[in-house]
Scaffold this motif. Sequence first.
Motif, PDB file in Angstrom:
ATOM      1  N   GLY A  60       0.828  -1.198   0.000  1.00 56.00           N
ATOM      2  CA  GLY A  60       0.000   0.000   0.000  1.00 56.00           C
ATOM      3  C   GLY A  60       0.864   1.250   0.000  1.00 56.00           C
ATOM      4  O   GLY A  60       2.058   1.207   0.295  1.00 56.00           O
ATOM      5  N   GLY A  61       0.252   2.386  -0.312  1.00 55.07           N
ATOM      6  CA  GLY A  61       0.995   3.643  -0.340  1.00 55.07           C
ATOM      7  C   GLY A  61       1.987   3.686  -1.490  1.00 55.07           C
ATOM      8  O   GLY A  61       2.008   2.815  -2.357  1.00 55.07           O
ATOM      9  N   THR A  62       2.785   4.726  -1.502  1.00 58.67           N
ATOM     10  CA  THR A  62       3.811   4.874  -2.540  1.00 58.67           C
ATOM     11  C   THR A  62       5.157   5.175  -1.902  1.00 58.67           C
ATOM     12  O   THR A  62       5.237   5.643  -0.772  1.00 58.67           O
ATOM     13  N   TRP A  63       6.201   4.886  -2.681  1.00 56.22           N
ATOM     14  CA  TRP A  63       7.570   5.115  -2.227  1.00 56.22           C
ATOM     15  C   TRP A  63       8.222   6.156  -3.127  1.00 56.22           C
ATOM     16  O   TRP A  63       7.865   6.309  -4.274  1.00 56.22           O
ATOM     17  N   ARG A  64       9.206   6.804  -2.579  1.00 55.91           N
ATOM     18  CA  ARG A  64       9.929   7.795  -3.357  1.00 55.91           C
ATOM     19  C   ARG A  64      11.411   7.771  -2.996  1.00 55.91           C
ATOM     20  O   ARG A  64      11.788   7.526  -1.869  1.00 55.91           O
TER      21      ARG A  64
END
Lengths: 182, 161
Positions: A60-64
């Motif tokens: 879930g969510g996003t990474w950067r």
Amino acid sequence: MRLELIETVTVGATPLAEVSFNVSGVSSDYVDLYLYISARTNQTISYFWESLQLGFNNYGGTWRGITQARNNGSPYGAVDSSGLGYSAWAGMYASSNASANTFGISTIYIPDWRASHEKPVMLDSAAPQVNYGAQQMGGSRWLSSAAITSIQIRPGGSHSFVQHSLISLYGVSSASGGVTVS
Amino acid sequence: MSAITGLTDLTLGSNTTTINLTNFSSSYKDLIISLTWRNSGNSSAIRVRFNDSVASYDFATIVTNHTPTTTGFNADESSTRAFGVQTGPTDLWQTGILKIYDYANPNRHKFMLTRHSDANGDVALVGTRWQVTSPITKVTIFDVLGQTMQAGARLRVWGRI
């Protein structure tokens, strides 16, 4: 700090596509988490190494912002701050193209994992070979203020961990009183 | 007995320009410090001083910052570079670990190894030599560019026997 084992997974004769730790019930006494990984994958397409993918909360969510200083035959530095999607690179490990009996190793540091802001993650890894190797130091941010409830580790490209791979999750205990902060 | 003992775990309640660590026992071999924070500005450079000394810090760096990996060496600085130079946005949460070896030994210079990731443009490995034999009794962490560490930053300190 006491580094205490929460759970460990040892891969048996049957390859394992993913390791997932449910941390929703882990004690709040642990302020930080560490992953210790010693792994090899069944990737046979190319390269002696393979990157793993790290996800939180079932990707879930996003990474950067994976940033890496990497050496896999020639010095290499790179950064990707444009966004990584649902998972972060999680080090370099031996693939089936690597020398027999070799594994990649890493530690992944997840500080303040219960914080209500985005979570920075830091990693160091190496996949040594006979005459060379792949090393990587890197970091990512999980762009979510949500609590981490589960942690996933898997090889990229739908490959699997092979026998004798070892993935362990540790907790770091909190403490106070031994130093003055001003 | 655990080989590593927790000494403090602090979440900053307000914005802070400087963190001073004092009154830690000299009975440990090493100090291990973890800092997770974000800054007030869009660039920062966290530095460290020991015992308020403003001389004799050497440090070597391996850094990746939007360009191929670079190495460097600085001699006789007034403080040492704790982490890389962050150039990201103001809301950038980052993390680093400092390990100060044999800090109470009066017979040798002092050495520190740090790892830092801001996960936006910089990962760094820094080795420091402080050309002083005095035991370290105070550690000061500050931003040489004048930024403040924002409330919510979390500091942990451990001692290793």
